[in-house]
Motif scaffolding. Structure first.
Motif, PDB file in Angstrom:
ATOM      1  N   ILE A   1      12.438   1.825 -13.368  1.00 10.07           N
ATOM      2  CA  ILE A   1      12.800   3.030 -12.617  1.00 10.07           C
ATOM      3  C   ILE A   1      11.946   4.203 -13.079  1.00 10.07           C
ATOM      4  N   HIS A   2      11.729   4.285 -14.375  1.00  8.68           N
ATOM      5  CA  HIS A   2      10.894   5.353 -14.942  1.00  8.68           C
ATOM      6  C   HIS A   2       9.479   4.825 -15.174  1.00  8.68           C
ATOM      7  N   ASN A   3       8.503   5.705 -15.059  1.00 12.67           N
ATOM      8  CA  ASN A   3       7.093   5.335 -15.282  1.00 12.67           C
ATOM      9  C   ASN A   3       6.625   4.223 -14.346  1.00 12.67           C
ATOM     10  N   THR A   4       7.131   4.254 -13.117  1.00 17.03           N
ATOM     11  CA  THR A   4       6.738   3.228 -12.138  1.00 17.03           C
ATOM     12  C   THR A   4       5.239   3.246 -11.877  1.00 17.03           C
ATOM     13  N   GLY A   5       4.675   4.431 -11.749  1.00 17.34           N
ATOM     14  CA  GLY A   5       3.250   4.543 -11.461  1.00 17.34           C
ATOM     15  C   GLY A   5       2.396   3.928 -12.549  1.00 17.34           C
TER      16      GLY A   5
ATOM     17  N   THR B   1       0.832  -1.207   0.000  1.00 18.96           N
ATOM     18  CA  THR B   1       0.000   0.000   0.000  1.00 18.96           C
ATOM     19  C   THR B   1       0.865   1.255   0.000  1.00 18.96           C
ATOM     20  N   ALA B   2       1.935   1.254   0.783  1.00 22.58           N
ATOM     21  CA  ALA B   2       2.852   2.403   0.809  1.00 22.58           C
ATOM     22  C   ALA B   2       3.457   2.615  -0.576  1.00 22.58           C
ATOM     23  N   GLY B   3       3.872   1.517  -1.209  1.00 26.11           N
ATOM     24  CA  GLY B   3       4.432   1.610  -2.553  1.00 26.11           C
ATOM     25  C   GLY B   3       3.427   2.142  -3.554  1.00 26.11           C
ATOM     26  N   ALA B   4       2.177   1.701  -3.423  1.00 21.71           N
ATOM     27  CA  ALA B   4       1.126   2.151  -4.334  1.00 21.71           C
ATOM     28  C   ALA B   4       0.872   3.647  -4.174  1.00 21.71           C
ATOM     29  N   ILE B   5       0.782   4.117  -2.936  1.00 20.07           N
ATOM     30  CA  ILE B   5       0.520   5.536  -2.676  1.00 20.07           C
ATOM     31  C   ILE B   5       1.605   6.412  -3.293  1.00 20.07           C
ATOM     32  N   LEU B   6       2.859   6.059  -3.058  1.00 21.17           N
ATOM     33  CA  LEU B   6       3.975   6.890  -3.519  1.00 21.17           C
ATOM     34  C   LEU B   6       4.218   6.776  -5.027  1.00 21.17           C
ATOM     35  N   SER B   7       4.020   5.602  -5.579  1.00 18.02           N
ATOM     36  CA  SER B   7       4.260   5.442  -7.018  1.00 18.02           C
ATOM     37  C   SER B   7       3.119   6.016  -7.848  1.00 18.02           C
ATOM     38  N   LEU B   8       1.878   5.823  -7.408  1.00 24.91           N
ATOM     39  CA  LEU B   8       0.735   6.283  -8.194  1.00 24.91           C
ATOM     40  C   LEU B   8       0.529   7.788  -8.108  1.00 24.91           C
ATOM     41  N   SER B   9       0.955   8.392  -7.001  1.00 23.78           N
ATOM     42  CA  SER B   9       0.760   9.835  -6.846  1.00 23.78           C
ATOM     43  C   SER B   9       1.982  10.641  -7.267  1.00 23.78           C
ATOM     44  N   LEU B  10       3.188  10.134  -6.958  1.00 26.83           N
ATOM     45  CA  LEU B  10       4.417  10.887  -7.224  1.00 26.83           C
ATOM     46  C   LEU B  10       5.351  10.197  -8.209  1.00 26.83           C
ATOM     47  N   ASN B  11       4.955   9.012  -8.682  1.00 27.45           N
ATOM     48  CA  ASN B  11       5.776   8.220  -9.603  1.00 27.45           C
ATOM     49  C   ASN B  11       7.107   7.797  -8.988  1.00 27.45           C
ATOM     50  N   PHE B  12       7.154   7.685  -7.665  1.00 32.75           N
ATOM     51  CA  PHE B  12       8.362   7.199  -7.000  1.00 32.75           C
ATOM     52  C   PHE B  12       8.560   5.728  -7.342  1.00 32.75           C
ATOM     53  N   ASN B  13       9.812   5.306  -7.334  1.00 32.18           N
ATOM     54  CA  ASN B  13      10.141   3.942  -7.758  1.00 32.18           C
ATOM     55  C   ASN B  13       9.962   2.925  -6.628  1.00 32.18           C
ATOM     56  N   TYR B  14       8.688   2.554  -6.380  1.00 35.71           N
ATOM     57  CA  TYR B  14       8.372   1.526  -5.387  1.00 35.71           C
ATOM     58  C   TYR B  14       7.430   0.507  -6.020  1.00 35.71           C
TER      59      TYR B  14
END
Length: 350
Positions: free
Chosen positions: A174-178, A121-134
């Motif tokens: 790494i890119h386009n993770t979200g 869930t943490a990975g989803a929040i950060l990747s889907l909102s900020l495109n962070f690599n999780y």
């Protein structure tokens, strides 16, 4: 197939077919994605959409959530189920207000410490909102990986899960993770479904082990069908005109902080309670019994309708006992079985 090709196939599919217009995908923020991800835990997208829209309309940001009462949150959550999620959102709002000055944190180690949030869930929040690599590893993603790599095992097996984390970490770009994460979830929910997957249109079908073997039902292994234990409750549905007597559950139990009818383990205790309280009644009749399924048991509910000639002193309202008026309902959290019983009477109101 290389890791790069795997991720590129997912991204290409998402570009053409992925969901991009869900309510939480428009003008998305850490806050809105967080709310959607909590609501989507063990709940389908179509069922969540109306709840999400109403929730964000009433609580557009952390501040409004923090300044609300738990009853307000539970009221909007009524019918969505798994009410611990609503409690966790309320607790998190207070933590965020105190620890992060009302701003949702954007660091993984901070996000994962909030109530109700795990690694995926943490990975989803950060990747889907900020495109962070999780990476994420929800049920849909697990199913895709198990079938594609031909992993023999159960979906919730710890060893299998560890192996899947290693795989998803290695193939998440790494890119386009979200976009990749959203694509995986979309494929899992619309193509690589648990029953009758649409393998012919799956972007991964060329090298998917389950598709090559033509044995998708083999992956993952099916758990032995669980027989859920049954519990029985007797509801005393106390009615005066268009008003119904409800109690707030303040115990560590199911439906914590929700309002429901006086509840008892058997009929004799329920009727004795009426006698002990010296409640004068007009009529007493059994309503139709029904079942309500929880995640770990089934509740068999027997409602008994009691109509009152007048309201006695016993029925004084306070913080934990209220009269619920069907014409002017209060904003409180009510579990689905109680809603179901109340709906029976709403049709008689003009």
């Amino acid at each position: 197939m290389t890791k790069y090709i795997f991720s590129q196939l997912i991204l290409n599919w998402y570009h053409k077919n992925g969901r991009k217009n869900l309510p939480w995908q428009k003008n998305k923020t850490l806050y809105t994605v967080w709310i959607s991800e909590i609501m989507l835990q063990q709940t389908t997208v179509n069922f969540v959409i109306p709840y999400f829209k109403k929730f964000i309309l009433n609580f557009p940001n952390i501040k409004s959530l923090y300044n609300s009462k738990l009853d307000d949150i539970l009221y909007l959550w009524s019918g969505l189920g798994y009410y611990n999620r609503a409690h966790n959102i309320y607790k998190s709002a207070h933590i965020i207000n105190k620890k992060y000055k009302g701003i949702f944190p954007n660091q993984f180690l901070d996000v994962i410490q909030l109530p109700g949030i795990g690694r995926s869930t943490a990975g989803a929040i950060l990747s889907l909102s900020l495109n962070f690599n999780y990476p994420i590893l929800d049920g849909n993603v697990k199913r895709i990986l198990i079938r594609y790599y031909g992993i023999i095992g159960f979906l919730k097996d710890k060893k299998v899960e560890k192996k899947l984390w290693n795989i998803i970490e290695s193939i998440t770009p790494i890119h386009n993770t979200g976009k990749f994460n959203q694509g995986m979830m979309d494929i899992g929910s619309s193509i690589c479904t648990s029953i009758k997957p649409k393998c012919k249109i799956c972007p991964l079908n060329q090298e998917c082990i389950a598709q090559i073997e033509k044995k998708w039902e083999k992956y993952p292994l099916k758990n032995i069908k669980k027989i859920y234990p049954e519990k029985i409750s007797w509801f005393i549905v106390i009615k005066y005109k268009n008003n119904f007597w409800l109690r707030k559950n303040t115990e560590e139990d199911i439906w914590k902080n929700l309002f429901y009818f006086p509840k008892f383990n058997n009929k004799e205790i329920a009727l004795n309670w009426l006698k002990e309280k010296k409640i004068h009644i007009n009529t007493c009749e059994n309503m139709i019994s029904f079942f309500h399924k929880f995640s770990h048991f089934v509740l068999h509910i027997h409602p008994i309708l009691i109509t009152l000639p007048y309201i006695s002193k016993f029925f004084k309202e306070n913080n934990t006992n209220i009269w619920y008026n069907l014409k002017k309902p209060k904003n409180i959290g009510i579990p689905r079985p109680v809603e179901k019983i109340l709906e029976h009477f709403k049709k008689d109101i003009l």
